[in-house]
Design an enzyme around this catalytic site. Sequence first.
Site, PDB file in Angstrom:
ATOM      1  N   GLY A  21       0.832  -1.201   0.000  1.00 40.94           N
ATOM      2  CA  GLY A  21       0.000   0.000   0.000  1.00 40.94           C
ATOM      3  C   GLY A  21       0.860   1.241   0.000  1.00 40.94           C
ATOM      4  O   GLY A  21       2.083   1.169   0.171  1.00 40.94           O
ATOM      5  N   GLY A  23       0.768   5.817   0.829  1.00 41.75           N
ATOM      6  CA  GLY A  23       0.075   6.999   1.325  1.00 41.75           C
ATOM      7  C   GLY A  23       0.703   8.252   0.750  1.00 41.75           C
ATOM      8  O   GLY A  23       1.373   8.206  -0.291  1.00 41.75           O
ATOM      9  N   ALA A  26       4.614   7.821   2.020  1.00 42.50           N
ATOM     10  CA  ALA A  26       5.224   6.525   2.344  1.00 42.50           C
ATOM     11  C   ALA A  26       4.617   5.407   1.513  1.00 42.50           C
ATOM     12  O   ALA A  26       3.452   5.461   1.131  1.00 42.50           O
ATOM     13  CB  ALA A  26       5.040   6.216   3.830  1.00 42.50           C
ATOM     14  N   ASP A 137      -5.703   9.155  14.485  1.00 41.85           N
ATOM     15  CA  ASP A 137      -6.068   8.780  13.110  1.00 41.85           C
ATOM     16  C   ASP A 137      -6.638   7.361  13.110  1.00 41.85           C
ATOM     17  O   ASP A 137      -6.263   6.525  12.274  1.00 41.85           O
ATOM     18  CB  ASP A 137      -4.852   8.885  12.181  1.00 41.85           C
ATOM     19  CG  ASP A 137      -5.236   8.830  10.698  1.00 41.85           C
ATOM     20  OD1 ASP A 137      -6.432   9.064  10.386  1.00 41.85           O
ATOM     21  OD2 ASP A 137      -4.369   8.559   9.849  1.00 41.85           O
TER      22      ASP A 137
END
Length: 462
Positions: A21, A23, A26, A137
């Site tokens: 994955g 972001g 990152a 978060d």
Amino acid sequence: MARPGWAPPRLDGFVLTERLGSGTYATVYKAYSKKDTREVVAIKCVAKKSLNKASVENLLTEIEILKGIRHPHIVQLKDFQWDSDNIYLIMEFCAGGDLSRFIHARRILPEKVARVFMQQLASALQFLHERNISHLDLKPQNILLSSLEKPHLKLADFGFAQHMSPWDEKHVLRGSPLYMAPEMVCQRQYDARVDLWSVGVILYEALFGKPPFASRSFLELEEKIRSNRAIELPSRPPLSRDCRDLLNRLLERDPTRRISFQDFFAHPWVDLEHMPSGESLARATALVVQAVQKDQEGDTTAALSLYCKALDFFVPALHYEVDAQRKEAIKAGSSDLPVMWKWAGLSPQLLPLIPEMAREKPRLLAALEVAAAAMAKEEEASGGGEQDALDLYQHCLEELLLLLAAEPAGRRRDLLHTEIQNLMARAEYLKEQIKMRESRWEAEGLDREGLSESVQSSCTLQ
């Protein structure tokens, strides 16, 4: 998987493979150690050129927080390295993906599954709260699963986390709007209680399949967040009274009226004290030893109370154990619990009344025995077994409702009334689950039928 002509970064001591994955600044890769152990890890690669001052501070805080944390429900930071281009966080690998994917693959989670996950998340948050750390978060995408076979939650991504005492106030907007507390969005002034709101949104999504502020546009989302209307819980699927109470108290717009951290950890639906863990069996065994001693002294009331408390730990011990033989050994080893296993699942307040009912109300005791059997069947049910559990619920409820009408006013009647309400909610929930599964099977059957017709049509055209 990797795209043609694409290669992950190189890092001494590790082989980076597929991308898991990415972001804002990152990218996370699956990797394995070149050492003899060939340990599988997740490596979070942060490109230095993408970092501004705020993101550097966030990254340093994340490393500093995770370096000092060891908890079964928080992703472990094993090491960190850097080179001229990147900073690398070498993390524990979680093979089950994230909670968002897990929920969407199943549409909604049964309440008992959501409860186990919520206990695990609460355990992680209690650990952080004791150290004055706020995550800031919390969302399903930042909660990972150790595996899909026997999933355990692992709280991850501490990029926005902060050291915050309960009375500290912050003003910087952090997190994801769908999971962000209204006071953070509307006033930009908030404290640690924003994490409790996010927990409520996660639980709502797990139980109902979408977050309470799900919207088609950002404008619609903003309007819902800024509204003063209370969050309304859907009537379907039916949930236990404790579960609905917790949701309502977590999703309180006014942070001063929202449930506190201590009340959240102690809430009967979360019940962290009896969360399945490696300590459950030892605590149960210690209580049985005390109960046997009281029995030998002739103090049967105290002995029965201790047996009930022991049962409250033996049941979680069974849930915690994954090996079938060891499960049976736990049951066999708890033979000092007279016939208490038979009553697992019933309200603890009812259990001390069992000897009295055995003498005075054998028909009532028999009906409650069927209720306990229904709960046990539901716990182990899959596929057709759920229908067997529902049949038992319906049988015991018919009998209990008749007996309730004849029961004189008093404590036993009040407890019986509460127990019947609980049983009716469980039966209704199970009925809903069976109906949903049958609808899904029917839809899948239609899909297969449509696909078959499409293939036949294609062959005919050719």
